[in-house]
Motif scaffolding. Sequence first.
Motif, short mmCIF file in Angstrom:
data_model
loop_
_atom_site.label_atom_id
_atom_site.label_comp_id
_atom_site.label_asym_id
_atom_site.label_seq_id
_atom_site.Cartn_x
_atom_site.Cartn_y
_atom_site.Cartn_z
N GLN A 1 0.82 -1.21 0.00
CA GLN A 1 0.00 0.00 0.00
C GLN A 1 0.86 1.26 0.00
OE1 GLN A 1 -3.63 0.30 0.05
NE2 GLN A 1 -3.23 -1.76 -0.75
N SER A 2 0.40 2.28 -0.74
CA SER A 2 1.12 3.55 -0.78
C SER A 2 1.07 4.27 0.57
CB SER A 2 0.53 4.45 -1.87
OG SER A 2 -0.86 4.68 -1.65
N PHE A 3 0.02 4.02 1.35
CA PHE A 3 -0.06 4.54 2.71
C PHE A 3 0.43 3.44 3.64
CE2 PHE A 3 -2.05 5.22 6.81
CZ PHE A 3 -1.85 6.58 7.02
N SER A 4 1.49 3.72 4.39
CA SER A 4 2.17 2.66 5.13
C SER A 4 1.99 2.70 6.64
CB SER A 4 3.66 2.68 4.80
OG SER A 4 4.24 3.92 5.18
N ASN A 5 1.33 3.75 7.17
CA ASN A 5 1.19 3.87 8.63
C ASN A 5 0.01 3.03 9.11
OD1 ASN A 5 1.34 4.63 11.30
ND2 ASN A 5 0.48 6.67 10.97
N PHE A 6 0.18 1.73 9.07
CA PHE A 6 -0.88 0.82 9.51
C PHE A 6 -0.28 -0.38 10.24
CE2 PHE A 6 0.19 -0.74 5.23
CZ PHE A 6 0.33 -2.10 5.45
N GLU A 7 -1.13 -1.04 11.01
CA GLU A 7 -0.80 -2.33 11.60
C GLU A 7 -1.74 -3.36 11.00
OE1 GLU A 7 -1.60 -2.40 15.78
OE2 GLU A 7 -3.71 -1.88 15.57
N LEU A 8 -1.28 -4.58 10.93
CA LEU A 8 -2.10 -5.69 10.43
C LEU A 8 -2.15 -6.76 11.50
CD1 LEU A 8 -3.64 -7.37 8.36
CD2 LEU A 8 -1.44 -7.99 7.32
N ILE A 9 -3.35 -6.93 12.09
CA ILE A 9 -3.56 -7.96 13.11
C ILE A 9 -4.24 -9.15 12.45
CG2 ILE A 9 -4.49 -8.46 15.38
CD1 ILE A 9 -2.52 -6.14 15.36
N ILE A 10 -3.62 -10.30 12.51
CA ILE A 10 -4.18 -11.52 11.93
C ILE A 10 -4.70 -12.41 13.05
CG2 ILE A 10 -3.75 -13.54 10.49
CD1 ILE A 10 -1.41 -12.03 9.23
N SER A 11 -5.98 -12.76 12.97
CA SER A 11 -6.57 -13.68 13.94
C SER A 11 -6.86 -15.00 13.24
CB SER A 11 -7.86 -13.10 14.52
OG SER A 11 -8.45 -14.00 15.44
#
Length: 334
Positions: free
Chosen positions: A31-41
């Motif tokens: 993604q061009s916007f990178s300020n994220f977290e990805l939580i996988i359940s």
Amino acid sequence: MSLQAPLISLGMPVYNGSAFLQETLDHLLAQSFSNFELIISDNASTDATSEICISYANRDPRIHYSRLDTNQGAVYNFNRLISLTRGKYFKWAAADDVCLPNYLEATLERIESDPEVIWAHSQFGKVDSTGRVLSSTDAVAEGLAHSSEDNLPRPFYNSPRRHLRFEGVLLGSTWCADIFGLIRKSVLDQCRLMPGCYGAEKVLLGELALRGKYQEVPETLFYQRIHSAAAGGLTSRKQQEAVMTASRNRRRILSTRLQLLSGHARSIWNVPMTVGDRARCLIALFKYVTQFSKWPNLLWSELFHRPIRRTHSERRMTSKSRNSGLQQREFRKR
């Protein structure tokens, strides 16, 4: 996790999703916007899902992997992610769908441009198991911005009148892919959790519509994956309940349809509004219940515990989709 919360949280509920998981993760991480977290359940997957997730989490600190010891059902896994994330905005990310590189950037811009907009999505299409995009005539993106009901005001999804937005969700034509849009977390935290039944996402969509406006990015940046193992392809009520709740033998006090109706009614009472607005929302719910042309199908479903039978036009659409040519382009090239 880092002490500073990211602006966007992505929550990925997954169960035995190894077939498309790597491809989906690659698109999210690009993604061009990178300020994220990805939580996988991980809902106690038995395939290679765990190994794939751990491998990606070791390579990218934005990814955090959590595994359930036993399968709790899809609805529980979706709901669980809300409390695990920290961002100002939240998005569910299915393990088989695809977001093009500027999806987060475009939806974030749209939602931040208007404080009354509480969730945003892009136009969306559909891809098959090989990643080919289904042609627009064979896979119409039926979302909140594309109601097929001629009597509904347009654009109802962005109306300042909450009962019209609510009525649009109840009576409009939608595949419920809009639930994968970007949502204000502060609003989502006020909503009731999705009920434990097939179609639960539409109850949440209804409450979101009661709480604020929806906006759509006028560009196709999201693709739903159509394949044999997708939840939309479940062929019996028993299968649907098993996937949604992980319970194959429990007898339900309320049928699926009554659970959905109860969920919509509770949403009306859960959202602060004037007496007049509440009355208008109850009228919208009455219109939903009195769609008499749908009753034979609903009775068929409840009496014989089978999925709702498709109309002739829907069967024709499915047949056409299977036999027609696919566009000779793939989202991987975009």
